[in-house]
Enzyme design. Structure first.
Site, PDB file in Angstrom:
ATOM      1  N   TYR B 130      -4.937  -4.368   6.713  1.00 35.44           N
ATOM      2  CA  TYR B 130      -4.409  -5.116   5.578  1.00 35.44           C
ATOM      3  C   TYR B 130      -3.612  -6.308   6.090  1.00 35.44           C
ATOM      4  O   TYR B 130      -2.727  -6.158   6.930  1.00 35.44           O
ATOM      5  CB  TYR B 130      -3.511  -4.237   4.710  1.00 35.44           C
ATOM      6  CG  TYR B 130      -3.153  -4.953   3.424  1.00 35.44           C
ATOM      7  CD1 TYR B 130      -3.956  -4.830   2.298  1.00 35.44           C
ATOM      8  CD2 TYR B 130      -2.056  -5.798   3.352  1.00 35.44           C
ATOM      9  CE1 TYR B 130      -3.671  -5.521   1.141  1.00 35.44           C
ATOM     10  CE2 TYR B 130      -1.761  -6.497   2.191  1.00 35.44           C
ATOM     11  CZ  TYR B 130      -2.573  -6.352   1.088  1.00 35.44           C
ATOM     12  OH  TYR B 130      -2.298  -7.053  -0.057  1.00 35.44           O
ATOM     13  N   GLN B 191      -5.416  -2.267  -4.758  1.00 36.10           N
ATOM     14  CA  GLN B 191      -6.873  -2.199  -4.927  1.00 36.10           C
ATOM     15  C   GLN B 191      -7.598  -2.366  -3.578  1.00 36.10           C
ATOM     16  O   GLN B 191      -8.649  -1.752  -3.358  1.00 36.10           O
ATOM     17  CB  GLN B 191      -7.372  -3.224  -5.968  1.00 36.10           C
ATOM     18  CG  GLN B 191      -7.053  -4.681  -5.692  1.00 36.10           C
ATOM     19  CD  GLN B 191      -5.684  -5.118  -6.231  1.00 36.10           C
ATOM     20  OE1 GLN B 191      -4.776  -4.295  -6.393  1.00 36.10           O
ATOM     21  NE2 GLN B 191      -5.534  -6.407  -6.482  1.00 36.10           N
ATOM     22  N   ASN B 214       3.323  -5.390   0.828  1.00 40.88           N
ATOM     23  CA  ASN B 214       4.461  -5.265  -0.093  1.00 40.88           C
ATOM     24  C   ASN B 214       4.590  -3.828  -0.610  1.00 40.88           C
ATOM     25  O   ASN B 214       3.916  -2.915  -0.126  1.00 40.88           O
ATOM     26  CB  ASN B 214       4.308  -6.269  -1.250  1.00 40.88           C
ATOM     27  CG  ASN B 214       3.052  -5.987  -2.081  1.00 40.88           C
ATOM     28  OD1 ASN B 214       2.484  -4.906  -2.026  1.00 40.88           O
ATOM     29  ND2 ASN B 214       2.636  -6.978  -2.850  1.00 40.88           N
ATOM     30  N   GLU B 327      14.560  -1.421  16.590  1.00 40.80           N
ATOM     31  CA  GLU B 327      13.165  -1.848  16.709  1.00 40.80           C
ATOM     32  C   GLU B 327      13.016  -2.764  17.936  1.00 40.80           C
ATOM     33  O   GLU B 327      12.159  -2.540  18.784  1.00 40.80           O
ATOM     34  CB  GLU B 327      12.780  -2.592  15.427  1.00 40.80           C
ATOM     35  CG  GLU B 327      11.352  -3.089  15.407  1.00 40.80           C
ATOM     36  CD  GLU B 327      11.083  -4.026  14.228  1.00 40.80           C
ATOM     37  OE1 GLU B 327      12.053  -4.512  13.604  1.00 40.80           O
ATOM     38  OE2 GLU B 327       9.892  -4.302  13.953  1.00 40.80           O
ATOM     39  N   ASP B 361       6.997 -11.409  19.863  1.00 38.49           N
ATOM     40  CA  ASP B 361       6.311 -11.523  18.570  1.00 38.49           C
ATOM     41  C   ASP B 361       4.940 -12.161  18.712  1.00 38.49           C
ATOM     42  O   ASP B 361       4.065 -11.943  17.870  1.00 38.49           O
ATOM     43  CB  ASP B 361       7.142 -12.386  17.600  1.00 38.49           C
ATOM     44  CG  ASP B 361       8.319 -11.620  17.042  1.00 38.49           C
ATOM     45  OD1 ASP B 361       8.244 -10.380  17.001  1.00 38.49           O
ATOM     46  OD2 ASP B 361       9.316 -12.268  16.656  1.00 38.49           O
ATOM     47  N   GLU B 415      -1.180  40.125  15.293  1.00 33.47           N
ATOM     48  CA  GLU B 415      -1.151  39.260  14.107  1.00 33.47           C
ATOM     49  C   GLU B 415      -2.052  39.788  12.989  1.00 33.47           C
ATOM     50  O   GLU B 415      -2.274  39.098  11.996  1.00 33.47           O
ATOM     51  CB  GLU B 415      -1.547  37.827  14.498  1.00 33.47           C
ATOM     52  CG  GLU B 415      -0.545  37.187  15.469  1.00 33.47           C
ATOM     53  CD  GLU B 415      -0.842  35.723  15.783  1.00 33.47           C
ATOM     54  OE1 GLU B 415      -1.885  35.211  15.342  1.00 33.47           O
ATOM     55  OE2 GLU B 415      -0.014  35.100  16.469  1.00 33.47           O
ATOM     56  N   HIS B 420     -10.732  38.060  14.698  1.00 33.27           N
ATOM     57  CA  HIS B 420     -10.393  37.301  15.911  1.00 33.27           C
ATOM     58  C   HIS B 420     -10.565  38.185  17.142  1.00 33.27           C
ATOM     59  O   HIS B 420     -11.210  37.808  18.118  1.00 33.27           O
ATOM     60  CB  HIS B 420      -8.931  36.823  15.852  1.00 33.27           C
ATOM     61  CG  HIS B 420      -8.693  35.635  14.976  1.00 33.27           C
ATOM     62  ND1 HIS B 420      -8.866  35.675  13.617  1.00 33.27           N
ATOM     63  CD2 HIS B 420      -8.279  34.372  15.267  1.00 33.27           C
ATOM     64  CE1 HIS B 420      -8.560  34.487  13.099  1.00 33.27           C
ATOM     65  NE2 HIS B 420      -8.213  33.674  14.088  1.00 33.27           N
TER      66      HIS B 420
END
Lengths: 433, 433
Positions: B130, B191, B214, B327, B361, B415, B420
């Site tokens: 995106y 969308q 956003n 960060e 960056d 168990e 098993h």
């Protein structure tokens, strides 16, 4: 009856897609209740945790008895039979040996521009492990979650395990001790997740929470995600066996049932190149379902979600397997390595007829916490990677800044981020003075 | 005015904790709207995407024009100035060179019990990226997301980027082309996320979605998580600079402002061993804030969330840094490597005064998608690891099964998982016949 499909049949694509998209789990929506519990624990700490434990687990605790004492753990562990203790220790040793190899290496190099680059891995400081109480309280899961954390170097590893009516599973406590767990609290549900994420007067907060749980626990983990890290939210278990005709149908039937017995929502699939063998396996399943202790569960799973699919060759088997992206993939064929190379989406692969999936649940070495519900397309099983994080490192020499700084200035200008550019320009100006 | 703190002052702990817990972002609750959009796209596919694009982006598309054609991309790319093209290519080359080194190795070994164990890494088949439209449409982010995917071996990489009123950013298209992106769709919002996750008639579904967006995009990513993988949900950007007195106050001021100019919710922090230097930096910031293009944004961020903290020594600086888990961490001190060793929780570390954060960056090489909001305590920046997954491998020889099968039988019994155990027993019986 499970579904019988043949990849050559006319409507196969429709039937197979339906199988892929079958919704096997209907989680109740408990999000509002969980939100309330988390808010309560954040606001009132221990007091809320104690009240909720009295309410849900019918257990009256105090801040002092929230945590198992060393003496209590010791006493519980003494109840574990000697063969179980030895089995847990053997399993722990093998799991540890496997996971130690997963630790990635730090790196550092200087590139032709004079920039020194690299990265460094460091452990999460504190982790919490949720262990379910009651029937689904599995000591093997304690080993599978706790050992990777300790191998990763997690300093503080806390377990929460509910003890409804005060009943604890001694094998769980022993597994925790063998794995090196530091703190064990007798609490469960969303209140345990909230206590681990936000801390209380008695329980210090952790940075990462892993481990399986019911719908309340899953919803709570989703809600605290971001505040802390979490592992995946596991769905019901799945196995896909790809087998040629040269196998014992009963062995394959038992492998299928070892998933089916977990849960009515579990899914056991067989893909075979031999239609007759497929029928023989289905018959062997039916026979085993007459006597298995958990036949009600295993039978429902097999009936509702089981399938036997016949394919003309192993290439088609691999192609279907990649669309399923199974949690567990067992390859019982003459050359399992060659077939494994073609199966690119799977949580764990078990090669050859001497490797029943159950070996991987307990003592194989690889982790048994694996991606379900087709998520092996994009995610991996639990590992030491879940308990470490990477810090990238960069150091420019003045020469390196001269070489690459102008590109940064250009891109900062292109993105209208002036201060970004100026922070480089100010330094280049000094160099060019 | 930012906050000025001294770690020796009486109420420091209270003030520092308040700084750590400051809520910097108030995301609107758009979850219901997003749920509706996703359901609509799942039900109606292209038709829903086209309607929503007409509504939100004021752009009339057809199924045929949803995707940028090669000729369109070519035409847009021709608009990018030559220096920007060269800068993008230099950045791409450096980012690629760094990320290639991240590819982990497969492993296989046979242990003393005769079990062959290992793991294998494979790429995600298809990924979606995106890219925001409008002002926050950054070509550098395209490189940082797309290059790791392509280095990982992702076969099909699709971008969605909204083009409100038909306006596209040529540099974004060029960055996509340089990074090797396969498909670009001019859609955005929830969308776009729904189309990537579930597919439409025109857009094939992907397995993993990354990239910033956003509140609608973030909510949509949370909702489709599980159906597909997602990267982290990023919060507002942060920088912590640790500097001794031997620095140019204006350089440090610009480094702080290069975060502050991103967003009014960004946070820029300085920790220094020299109170006078701290004041000088604050003065330099004030001076720069008089002329910076984005002074309104940067000024608000610095006023509301900025801080200058004085400490007696660098050990205290490291201790505070680890509580912040920044960060971006810039170490402008005489021996940055020694200090870096003590800073265990940080997304990215920039060492020495010649390494402004802005280098990272754009062109440093390491990824600029990094954990925010203290999540560097438990998570890492974007990397090739986000686009690959691990399949564990196990193969037992008959001897291996004999050695470790009994422990699996014991644990299965413990168990109460009978099938098993039987799947192992059936095979051991054959061996012991």
């Amino acid at each position: 009856m499970p579904v019988f499909l043949d990849s050559q049949q006319a409507d196969f694509e429709t039937a197979f897609t339906a199988l892929l998209n079958a919704k096997r789990e209907d989680s109740p929506d408990v999000d509002d209740i969980v939100a309330g519990i988390i808010a309560d624990v954040r606001a009132r700490g221990d007091a809320a945790v104690l009240e909720l434990t009295a309410k849900f687990d019918r257990l009256d605790l105090t801040a002092k008895t929230l945590r198992f004492s060393e003496a209590e753990i010791e006493a519980f562990c003494a109840h574990v039979p000697e063969d179980e203790r030895r089995a847990l220790e053997q399993a722990a040793e093998r799991i540890r040996a496997y996971h130690i190899r997963q630790m990635p290496e730090d790196a550092q190099w200087t590139d032709p521009d004079g920039a020194t680059l690299g990265w460094r891995w460091t452990p999460v400081s504190a982790a919490g492990l949720y262990v379910p109480g009651g029937l689904a309280s599995y000591p093997s899961s304690v080993l599978m979650n706790a050992i990777p954390a300790k191998v990763a170097g997690v300093q503080r590893l806390a377990i929460t395990v509910p003890t409804p009516d005060g009943i604890a599973n001694p094998a769980v406590l022993l597994a925790a001790r063998i794995a090196g767990v530091d703190e064990i609290y007798r609490i469960g549900g969303a209140q345990a997740i909230a206590a681990l994420a936000y801390g209380t007067q008695t329980i210090a907060p952790v940075d990462k929470i892993t481990g399986p749980g019911n719908a309340f626990v899953a919803a709570a983990k989703r809600r605290v995600f971001g505040k802390v890290g979490i592992d995946m939210i596991a769905g019901p278990s799945e196995i896909l066996v790809i087998a040629d005709g040269d196998n014992d149908p009963d062995w394959i039937a038992l492998d299928l049932m070892s998933q089916a017995e977990h849960d009515e929502s579990a899914q056991s699939l067989l893909i075979t190149t031999d239609a007759g063998f497929g029928r023989a396996v289905a018959e062997a399943v039916d026979k085993r379902l007459q006597t298995l202790d958990r036949r009600a569960i295993a039978g429902a799973s097999w009936r509702d979600y089981g399938a036997v699919i016949t394919v003309p060759d192993l290439d088609q088997a691999a192609a279907l397997s990649n669309r399923i992206a199974p949690e567990h993939l067992e390859l019982c064929v003459a050359n399992p390595e060659a077939l494994a190379d073609k199966c690119t989406h799977a949580g764990a692969i078990f090669l050859g007829q001497w490797t029943p999936e159950a070996i991987g649940d307990y003592v194989g070495g690889p982790n048994h916490v694996l991606p379900t519900a087709r998520s092996a397309r994009f995610s991996s099983g639990l590992s030491v990677m879940d308990f470490i994080k990477r810090t990238t490192l960069a150091k420019m020499s003045p020469e390196a800044l001269r070489a690459i700084g102008p590109a940064a200035e250009t891109l900062a200008r292109s993105e209208s981020l002036q201060a970004h550019g100026l922070s480089v320009t100010a330094r280049l100006d000094r160099l060019n003075r």
